[in-house]
Write a protein that holds these residues in place. Structure first.
Motif, PDB file in Angstrom:
ATOM      1  N   VAL A  63       0.658  -0.768  -0.206  1.00 11.71           N
ATOM      2  CA  VAL A  63      -0.071  -0.080   0.048  1.00 11.71           C
ATOM      3  C   VAL A  63       1.000   0.886  -0.291  1.00 11.71           C
ATOM      4  O   VAL A  63       0.461   2.001  -0.592  1.00 11.71           O
ATOM      5  N   THR A  64       2.033   1.100   0.800  1.00 13.72           N
ATOM      6  CA  THR A  64       2.788   2.109   1.093  1.00 13.72           C
ATOM      7  C   THR A  64       4.170   2.867  -0.506  1.00 13.72           C
ATOM      8  O   THR A  64       3.632   3.446  -0.774  1.00 13.72           O
ATOM      9  N   ALA A  65       3.908   1.996  -0.911  1.00 14.78           N
ATOM     10  CA  ALA A  65       4.498   2.031  -2.227  1.00 14.78           C
ATOM     11  C   ALA A  65       3.524   2.448  -3.149  1.00 14.78           C
ATOM     12  O   ALA A  65       4.219   3.256  -4.019  1.00 14.78           O
ATOM     13  N   VAL A  66       2.889   1.904  -3.591  1.00 10.34           N
ATOM     14  CA  VAL A  66       1.521   2.378  -4.899  1.00 10.34           C
ATOM     15  C   VAL A  66       1.133   3.603  -3.732  1.00 10.34           C
ATOM     16  O   VAL A  66       1.308   4.281  -4.774  1.00 10.34           O
ATOM     17  N   ALA A  67       1.034   3.753  -3.479  1.00 10.18           N
ATOM     18  CA  ALA A  67       0.949   5.336  -2.457  1.00 10.18           C
ATOM     19  C   ALA A  67       1.604   6.487  -2.664  1.00 10.18           C
ATOM     20  O   ALA A  67       1.946   7.280  -3.522  1.00 10.18           O
ATOM     21  N   ALA A  68       3.258   5.423  -2.542  1.00 10.26           N
ATOM     22  CA  ALA A  68       4.024   6.674  -2.839  1.00 10.26           C
ATOM     23  C   ALA A  68       4.223   6.544  -5.244  1.00 10.26           C
ATOM     24  O   ALA A  68       4.493   7.873  -5.108  1.00 10.26           O
ATOM     25  N   ILE A  69       3.824   6.399  -5.644  1.00  7.44           N
ATOM     26  CA  ILE A  69       3.749   5.874  -6.834  1.00  7.44           C
ATOM     27  C   ILE A  69       2.789   7.182  -7.036  1.00  7.44           C
ATOM     28  O   ILE A  69       3.341   7.980  -7.715  1.00  7.44           O
ATOM     29  N   LEU A  70       1.519   7.166  -7.082  1.00  9.54           N
ATOM     30  CA  LEU A  70       0.165   7.746  -7.353  1.00  9.54           C
ATOM     31  C   LEU A  70       0.900   9.215  -6.392  1.00  9.54           C
ATOM     32  O   LEU A  70       0.346   9.758  -7.579  1.00  9.54           O
ATOM     33  N   LEU A  71       1.248   9.421  -5.511  1.00 11.45           N
ATOM     34  CA  LEU A  71       1.522  10.223  -4.763  1.00 11.45           C
ATOM     35  C   LEU A  71       2.256  11.316  -5.725  1.00 11.45           C
ATOM     36  O   LEU A  71       2.449  12.071  -6.093  1.00 11.45           O
ATOM     37  N   SER A  72       2.969  10.976  -6.470  1.00 14.75           N
ATOM     38  CA  SER A  72       4.636  11.382  -6.968  1.00 14.75           C
ATOM     39  C   SER A  72       4.080  11.611  -8.600  1.00 14.75           C
ATOM     40  O   SER A  72       4.089  12.886  -9.277  1.00 14.75           O
ATOM     41  N   ILE A  73       2.976  10.936  -8.888  1.00 18.11           N
ATOM     42  CA  ILE A  73       2.666  11.268 -10.153  1.00 18.11           C
ATOM     43  C   ILE A  73       1.351  12.287  -9.985  1.00 18.11           C
ATOM     44  O   ILE A  73       1.798  13.387 -11.342  1.00 18.11           O
ATOM     45  N   TRP A  74       0.873  12.648  -9.507  1.00 18.83           N
ATOM     46  CA  TRP A  74       0.012  13.187  -8.735  1.00 18.83           C
ATOM     47  C   TRP A  74       0.833  14.681  -8.758  1.00 18.83           C
ATOM     48  O   TRP A  74       0.837  15.665  -9.103  1.00 18.83           O
ATOM     49  N   THR A  85      12.736  13.348 -10.383  1.00 16.93           N
ATOM     50  CA  THR A  85      12.127  13.592  -8.719  1.00 16.93           C
ATOM     51  C   THR A  85      10.794  12.817  -9.262  1.00 16.93           C
ATOM     52  O   THR A  85      11.488  11.281  -8.174  1.00 16.93           O
ATOM     53  N   CYS A  86      10.052  12.622 -10.181  1.00 18.09           N
ATOM     54  CA  CYS A  86       9.303  11.928  -9.814  1.00 18.09           C
ATOM     55  C   CYS A  86       9.548  10.767 -10.263  1.00 18.09           C
ATOM     56  O   CYS A  86       8.775   9.175  -9.768  1.00 18.09           O
ATOM     57  N   LEU A  87      10.161  10.236 -11.148  1.00 19.17           N
ATOM     58  CA  LEU A  87      11.114   9.273 -11.765  1.00 19.17           C
ATOM     59  C   LEU A  87      11.935   8.252 -10.431  1.00 19.17           C
ATOM     60  O   LEU A  87      11.580   7.041 -10.270  1.00 19.17           O
ATOM     61  N   MET A  88      12.468   8.845  -9.683  1.00 18.83           N
ATOM     62  CA  MET A  88      13.504   8.671  -8.556  1.00 18.83           C
ATOM     63  C   MET A  88      12.446   8.121  -7.605  1.00 18.83           C
ATOM     64  O   MET A  88      13.003   6.903  -7.502  1.00 18.83           O
ATOM     65  N   VAL A  89      11.365   8.911  -7.505  1.00 14.65           N
ATOM     66  CA  VAL A  89      10.303   8.098  -6.330  1.00 14.65           C
ATOM     67  C   VAL A  89      10.228   7.099  -6.965  1.00 14.65           C
ATOM     68  O   VAL A  89      10.102   5.645  -6.629  1.00 14.65           O
ATOM     69  N   VAL A  90       9.277   7.138  -8.245  1.00 14.87           N
ATOM     70  CA  VAL A  90       8.787   6.038  -8.578  1.00 14.87           C
ATOM     71  C   VAL A  90       9.222   4.385  -8.522  1.00 14.87           C
ATOM     72  O   VAL A  90       9.595   3.763  -8.318  1.00 14.87           O
ATOM     73  N   SER A  92      12.629   4.645  -7.063  1.00 17.83           N
ATOM     74  CA  SER A  92      12.820   3.736  -5.333  1.00 17.83           C
ATOM     75  C   SER A  92      11.908   3.811  -4.535  1.00 17.83           C
ATOM     76  O   SER A  92      12.575   2.212  -4.097  1.00 17.83           O
ATOM     77  N   ALA A  93      10.416   3.441  -4.597  1.00 18.30           N
ATOM     78  CA  ALA A  93       9.385   2.427  -4.450  1.00 18.30           C
ATOM     79  C   ALA A  93       9.297   1.196  -4.619  1.00 18.30           C
ATOM     80  O   ALA A  93       8.638   0.282  -3.472  1.00 18.30           O
ATOM     81  N   PHE A  94       9.971   0.832  -5.047  1.00 14.96           N
ATOM     82  CA  PHE A  94      10.289  -0.819  -5.317  1.00 14.96           C
ATOM     83  C   PHE A  94      11.622  -1.171  -5.086  1.00 14.96           C
ATOM     84  O   PHE A  94      11.611  -2.435  -4.376  1.00 14.96           O
TER      85      PHE A  94
END
Length: 397
Positions: A63-74, A85-90, A92-94
């Motif tokens: 849930v946290t990984a998916v939330a981090a990806i969705l929030l970074s895209i938003w 930065t968005c791509l780095m967060v995506v 890093s989430a994995f």
């Protein structure tokens, strides 16, 4: 549970011949099966304890990984986060949460690691032999015991034993089973430390020798022979690693094992298996004698060296042992009359004490344990099997 399982399996395999001989298959199988079932139950119990935590961990991490990806895209779509930065967060989430998942898996190994460390520390706390001695060469190879006491735990084995073995003499140690004969020879080579008193080699306490310099003076043939899972030549060379092949062959011939070695498919290069499992008990014992001969130490300790030797080879082997021990200090544990009678002194051990000492003729005149021992041996050696005309077999003296 895993330790008990390993012990049960090894006991079952090693004792298989005894189990089959006494029809104990069912009982042995039941014991082994119970141990396997216990291990299975313990493993299931451990896994059941892990399941709730694993499920919770997976939910939180996913849930946290998916939330981090969705929030970074938003945030990127809102313009408050750059594409980099968005791509780095995506990414890093994995990466980050997969490492946390691995750490969570290892968390459940901590109790096992803790238990293993406890066992290692228990071994580490075991009393250690003092190795503070120095490299020394004894002036002579005489051995003396001075009021020696020794115990295995709480069990007293040797009680106030004192005697002297002069250099170049032969001493035989006899006595009932469990009287401490093998323990006495082990104390000479400092396999154990005495509780009180002193064991001396050349007038120097064995504790004052560095272990290597002490063992340089001893060649030993044990009652229970252990051979390495290696070639026959390397097993013999264990007594002298830098020996040449010619020296190995000479020692094998002296120990009367050259003939059976050359009869093997690969001769001296034959691999004999762990503990010499592929050769007979008598052959193993002769190889250990060859190993002791090759070392050529000034003190020889023989613990029932001819116990498993064929009667046909015993006489030859006795001559080889005589050649080996000529001019050396010999200590032997023996029950066969031929080896005992010619000793310079005989020590009779009973319940950890020396109850008689002297030469064969002297002890026979004294009577007691030694005389009884000799008479019983003579009586046993005189038994033979005879066949009657009626084809019935009887035992005669």
């Amino acid at each position: 549970a895993q330790t008990r399982l390993v012990d049960a399996v090894l006991e079952y395999i090693q004792g298989m011949s005894v189990v089959r001989a006494f029809h104990g298959d069912k009982a042995a199988n039941q014991t082994l099966n119970r141990t396997i079932e216990e291990t299975e139950q313990q493993n299931f119990k451990l896994e059941r304890k892990r399941i709730p935590y694993n499920v919770l961990e997976q939910i939180v991490l996913r849930v946290t990984a998916v939330a981090a990806i969705l929030l970074s895209i938003w945030f990127f779509l809102q313009g408050s986060m750059t594409l980099f930065t968005c791509l780095m967060v995506v990414v890093s989430a994995f990466l980050v949460y997969s490492e946390l998942e691995s750490a969570g898996e290892m968390f459940f190994m901590l109790p096992m690691i803790d238990a293993s460390i406890d066992r290692v520390e228990e071994i580490d706390r075991a009393p250690r032999m003092d190795e503070g001695g120095s490299v020394q060469t004894p002036k002579h190879c005489g051995i003396s015991f001075e009021h020696v006491d020794f115990s295995y735990g709480e069990r007293k084995i040797i009680r106030d034993v004192s005697f002297t073995i002069p250099e170049g003499t032969t001493t035989a140690i006899v006595g009932p089973s469990g009287s401490g004969k093998t323990t006495l020879t082990s104390l000479m080579a400092r396999f154990w430390d005495v509780d009180s008193g002193a064991v001396k080699l050349g007038g120097i306490d064995v504790k004052d020798y560095a272990l290597d310099s002490l063992m340089h003076n001893f060649s030993m043939v044990f009652q229970r022979v252990y051979l390495l899972n290696d070639s026959i030549e390397n097993n013999i060379k264990f007594g002298k690693p830098d020996a040449t092949h010619e020296e190995v062959v000479a020692a094998a011939k002296a120990a009367r094992c050259h003939d059976f070695i050359t009869a093997l498919p690969d001769g001296y290069d034959t691999i004999i298996g762990e503990s010499g499992a592929t050769i007979s008990g008598g052959e193993r014992q002769r190889l250990s004698i060859a190993r002791a001969m090759l070392k050529d130490a000034p003190i020889i300790i023989l613990d029932e060296a001819t116990a498993n030797v064929d009667p046909e080879n015993e006489a030859e082997l006795q001559e080889a042992v005589k050649a080996l021990t000529a001019g050396k200090t010999l200590v032997m544990i023996a029950h066969r009359m031929k080896t005992v009678q010619e000793a310079d002194q005989i020590l009779v051990l009973d319940q950890g004490r020396i109850v008689q000492r002297g030469r064969h003729a002297e002890l026979m005149q004294q009577g007691g344990i030694y005389a009884d021992f000799v008479c019983s041996r003579r009586s046993a050696e005189s038994w033979r099997i005879a066949e009657r005309k009626s084809n019935e077999v009887k035992a005669e003296v």
